[in-house]
Design a protein around this motif. Structure first.
Motif, short mmCIF file in Angstrom:
data_model
loop_
_atom_site.label_atom_id
_atom_site.label_comp_id
_atom_site.label_asym_id
_atom_site.label_seq_id
_atom_site.Cartn_x
_atom_site.Cartn_y
_atom_site.Cartn_z
N MET A 55 0.83 -1.22 0.00
CA MET A 55 0.00 0.00 0.00
C MET A 55 0.86 1.26 0.00
O MET A 55 0.45 2.30 -0.51
CB MET A 55 -0.92 -0.02 1.22
N SER A 110 0.19 1.69 -6.29
CA SER A 110 -1.04 2.48 -6.39
C SER A 110 -2.19 1.74 -5.72
O SER A 110 -2.12 0.55 -5.43
CB SER A 110 -1.38 2.73 -7.86
N LYS A 111 -3.27 2.48 -5.49
CA LYS A 111 -4.44 1.89 -4.85
C LYS A 111 -5.08 0.82 -5.72
O LYS A 111 -5.52 -0.23 -5.23
CB LYS A 111 -5.47 2.98 -4.55
N CYS A 116 -5.90 -3.12 -4.73
CA CYS A 116 -7.27 -3.62 -4.80
C CYS A 116 -7.41 -4.80 -5.76
O CYS A 116 -8.20 -5.72 -5.53
CB CYS A 116 -8.22 -2.49 -5.21
N SER A 131 -8.77 2.82 2.94
CA SER A 131 -8.31 4.04 2.26
C SER A 131 -7.89 3.79 0.83
O SER A 131 -7.71 4.74 0.07
CB SER A 131 -7.15 4.66 3.05
N THR A 132 -7.70 2.52 0.42
CA THR A 132 -7.31 2.22 -0.96
C THR A 132 -8.51 2.16 -1.90
O THR A 132 -8.32 2.03 -3.12
CB THR A 132 -6.57 0.88 -1.02
N LYS A 179 -11.90 3.35 -4.04
CA LYS A 179 -12.44 4.51 -4.74
C LYS A 179 -13.87 4.21 -5.15
O LYS A 179 -14.18 3.11 -5.61
CB LYS A 179 -11.60 4.83 -5.99
N ASP A 235 -0.86 9.03 -5.82
CA ASP A 235 -1.34 7.74 -6.32
C ASP A 235 -1.35 7.71 -7.84
O ASP A 235 -1.03 6.69 -8.46
CB ASP A 235 -2.75 7.49 -5.77
#
Length: 863
Positions: free
Chosen positions: A594, A598-599, A603, A634-635, A637, A696
């Motif tokens: 993390m 990147s997020k 994921c 927090s990752t 969207k 990110d």
């Protein structure tokens, strides 16, 4: 089977029997002090203090009628009493301490000196109150008969002088100092006076120092005791800084010259070191006419009659050579260089003509001194490179550098390892000449040497691969062919030792390797080793260091198959491992992922495997997962990862309903409250998440650029193979039928001019894009190129703006494509990564538009 009894080992002779009895008596003696240490009721009563007394009253009572250990405790607690009640402490406690110190022992005296200094540093009272209450007690105990106590009070006084006003210093310290520095006073008193005068030189103006301090300085420089002359000589440096250049030249320099010829070796040594430290204050005439002859005489006597100065001379030689550089003749320059070379190998070669007894005696007496000399030469090696000019390094100093790096003593090699980075910086473009010594120190048998070298290993490797003349972007390791085996051997040696901190430090520094060597070399030589360390090592800091370095290697790996393989192993061997310890390390690894990725990457690959640990049978794993859940959330969207958010909420509900462990349930409830307060970022930019989104996006851009580079390299290889096959076929056709070939050539020139130019333009575009992406690969691997400040709309230099321009304002990319492939579309070179997310649908729409434009253009061309 019958037991075998060795009766021969049991000796019951009279002597041995008495020995056994003595051993039993010793055991009874050991118990006696334990019984004696027990306190009688009378002693306990005498040591008991009424609990209703206040702190001040208790302190006064213990100082008046208590034992020494209780009084020492009160003195040690003095700073606390000053913070709580300074007025009462000064009025009632401090006078009692003053009375007790007259007859106190060494332990209480040392404790009082430390407590008085602590009160000064904490500023519990004003400096005026402090000087009125504490200064007299300090001055009274300066001349204690115990040297350790006297030095402790002296250190406190020197610290107090820094804070006292000038008038107080003059009346309370300087005026009594005149009488204390007289020859009639004790040796201890005169030594204390020397150190105080060195401190006072920076507190008064030059005319006061000249009138009141310098006469005392001269008398102490000519004292009958060599200890006083030595002490005063070392204080001349501080006095010279207080009186300025002119007085230093007329007063201090003559005294130093005289002391340099003193009969005492310690006095000569102090004079030499003071001369070296004051070189900057002397002009060229003083250096050439006064300092240089003294230094030459020191160098000549050091090997003959005065070996006591040899260690100090070797330590200050670098500073001395560079300080006198401007006045050296070429002959003197060469002489000092040869002197340094002689010191660097001192003791390694025994002279002929000595018998074995003499050699053994010499080894016992001088071995430590010779080791210290060579160690000091290693310390001064960077200064000697400046002295001879880096251009002349290979001719003048390389042989000495080789000898010091291969010295038989560990302290010498350790010092060379510490200064290796400085040497590499000074050599700059000639750094390739010392690559063999780098490999030698990496393979050193002592872990201390390896630990010293590893401190600046990333900077050294960067200089080796980028600073040398033989280094290039394509073949960085041509100048260091043995580097990779040396690095792997160093890690194996650190892993088998008991010094796990060195191993941890080494693994942390190995994270620089993506900037040094290729991705394949890292994959085959280092990446799997990091995974093995995580799985098999028993030291937690070492496992975490290996996990983070593994994530760095994965971050910059340029092949999809290798990335997928490593990710699969992390999930299967760590996240789904049989040992709960491995599953805990999987969560640590996810934290690093993390941080570095990147997020969308997290994921795609790790979000669901992390949530599976909510059903882990071990409570510690579930507890650690609960602490990690806010970072996991927090990752996400919205609306892209809405289904993952639902999975997260479902797992939390199960934990709340099914968790039986009380500790885990408490943490789950606390985590739920924290998750409820969290705000999830959306696909579009928001002000409150601007910096995080920008960072990110930069990570995601670099991840996609690595994929793009791989795809373009594959296409380049395929195009090169196709072009060679087409050329061979065309050549064979031309040889078979010249007429057919001419007709074919005409048809090609008439029908496909636009398409051929378009394909050539596309190839040139891909070539330029590949070159730009390759140039970025060297930058992306270095941490200094991954700053937040880089905005993605400025990425046209890397050939990436063309792929983002088809998206409009959206710049967010992701790794959601299951096939992990890139699609190049149109002449603009757009690269799309299809996924189910709304932001990624923009790529598909842009691809359809570009494909539609292509089809219409091809129809027009055919018509």
């Amino acid at each position: 089977m019958h037991p075998i009894i060795f009766f021969s080992k049991m000796d019951f002779s009279q002597s041995n029997l008495f020995g056994y009895i003595e051993d039993l008596q010793e055991l009874t003696i050991i118990e006696r002090p334990v019984r004696r240490s027990l306190k009688t009721p009378e002693e306990i009563e005498r040591l008991t203090v009424d609990e209703e007394l206040s702190d001040i009253e208790r302190a006064v009572y213990l100082l008046s009628s208590g034992q020494d250990i209780q009084g020492t405790s009160v003195v040690a607690n003095l700073p606390v009493l000053m913070r709580q009640n300074p007025a009462e402490t000064l009025r009632r406690v401090l006078p009692k301490i003053r009375e007790v110190l007259h007859v106190a022992g060494v332990e209480m005296q040392l404790t009082a000196a430390v407590s008085f200094l602590t009160v000064l540093q904490e500023e519990s009272v004003s400096i005026h109150t402090y000087s009125h209450s504490f200064l007299h007690i300090i001055l009274q105990n300066l001349e204690h008969r115990d040297a350790g106590v006297s030095n402790a009070w002296l250190e406190t006084l020197l610290a107090v002088i820094e804070a006292l006003p000038k008038e107080t210093i003059r009346h309370e310290i300087l005026n009594p100092l005149v009488s204390k520095a007289q020859l009639s006073q004790t040796l201890q008193s005169r030594l204390v006076s020397c150190k105080i005068m060195g401190k006072l030189a920076n507190k008064f103006e030059a005319h006061i120092i000249k009138r009141e301090i310098l006469p005392l300085v001269k008398s102490l420089c000519q004292d009958v005791e060599y200890e006083v002359r030595t002490c005063m000589c070392r204080q001349l440096e501080h006095i010279a800084q207080g009186i300025g250049t002119e007085l230093t030249k007329t007063v201090v320099l003559p005294e130093l010259v005289e002391l340099a010829r003193d009969e005492g070796s310690s006095v000569r040594l102090a004079a030499f070191e003071t001369l070296v430290n004051l070189l900057d204050m002397f002009d060229a005439d003083d250096r050439s006419q006064t300092v240089l002859p003294l230094v030459k005489s020191f160098c000549e006597k050091s090997f003959k009659a005065d070996e006591s100065i040899l260690v100090s001379l070797s330590f200050h030689l670098g500073k001395l050579c560079n300080g006198l550089y401007g006045i050296f003749t070429p002959e003197q320059h060469l002489r000092f260089l040869e002197f340094y070379k002689k010191l660097s190998t001192l003791g390694l070669q025994q002279e002929n003509g000595h018998n074995d007894n003499q050699l053994q005696l010499q080894t016992l007496e001088q071995e430590k001194k010779y080791i210290s000399v060579r160690k000091n030469c290693a310390y001064n090696f960077p200064a000697m490179i400046v002295f001879v000019d880096p251009k002349n390094f290979h001719l003048e100093l390389y042989s000495i550098f080789f000898c010091l790096c291969h010295d038989p003593e560990v302290p010498v090699r350790y010092t060379m390892a510490i200064s290796f980075y400085e040497v590499a910086k000074l050599l700059n473009s000639g750094v390739y000449t010392i690559h063999k010594e780098l490999v030698t120190l990496l393979q050193d048998e002592s872990l201390e040497v390896l630990d010293a070298l590893v401190g600046h290993l990333p900077e050294i490797l960067e200089l080796m691969t980028n600073g040398g003349e033989n280094s290039g972007s394509e073949s960085k390791l041509l100048s260091i062919p043995d580097l990779i085996p040396a690095l792997t051997a160093a890690e194996q040696r650190a892993a088998t030792s008991l010094k796990w901190r060195t191993h941890e430090k080494l693994l942390q520094k190995y994270a620089c390797l993506p900037h040094i060597i290729s991705s394949d070399q890292i994959y085959y030589r280092f990446l799997h080793r990091m995974l093995t360390i995580i799985l098999t090592n028993n030291v937690l800091p070492v496992q975490k260091a290996a996990a983070r370095t593994l994530c760095v290697y994965l971050r910059y790996n340029r092949k999809q198959e290798q990335r997928h393989e490593v990710i699969q192993k992390l999930i299967e061997q760590l996240g789904q491992g049989k040992s709960y310890w491995n599953r805990l390390r999987f969560l640590d690894t996810c934290e690093f992922i993390m941080e570095l990725f990147s997020k969308s990457f997290f994921c795609k690959y790790f979000f669901l495997p992390v949530l599976e640990l909510t059903h882990d049978p071990v409570a510690n794993v579930r507890m650690k997962l609960c602490y990690l859940l806010p970072k996991v959330k927090s990752t996400l969207k919205i609306p892209t990862d809405k289904h993952l958010l639902q999975q997260l909420e479902l797992c939390i509900r199960k934990l709340l309903c099914q968790e039986k462990d009380k500790d885990v349930l408490t943490i789950v409830k606390r985590t739920v409250l924290e998750l409820d307060r969290m705000e999830i970022s959306v696909d579009a930019f928001q002000k409150r998440f601007y910096e995080n989104d920008l960072l990110d996006q930069e990570k995601e851009r670099q991840e996609h650029l690595l994929l793009e580079m791989e795809q373009l390299e594959k296409e380049k290889q395929q195009n090169e193979g196709r072009s060679t096959n087409i050329n061979d076929k065309m050549f064979e056709k031309k040889r078979r039928d010249s007429k057919t070939s001419s007709v074919l050539a005409k048809s090609i020139t008439l029908s496909v001019p636009g398409s051929s130019s378009g394909t050539s333009a596309g190839k040139e575009d891909k070539k330029s894009k590949l070159v730009r992406s390759q140039s970025f690969s060297t930058q992306a691997l270095h941490p200094k190129y991954s700053n937040i400040d880089k905005c993605p709309n400025k990425s046209s230099a890397t050939g990436y703006t063309s792929s983002v321009s088809g998206m409009g304002k959206s710049c967010m990319l992701s790794f959601s494509d299951d096939s992990f492939r890139t699609h190049s579309t149109g002449n603009s070179g757009n690269v799309a990564f299809p996924s189910s997310s709304s932001s990624r649908n923009l790529f598909n729409s842009a691809d359809q538009k570009n494909n539609g434009n292509k089809e219409s253009q091809s129809r027009k061309m055919s018509m």
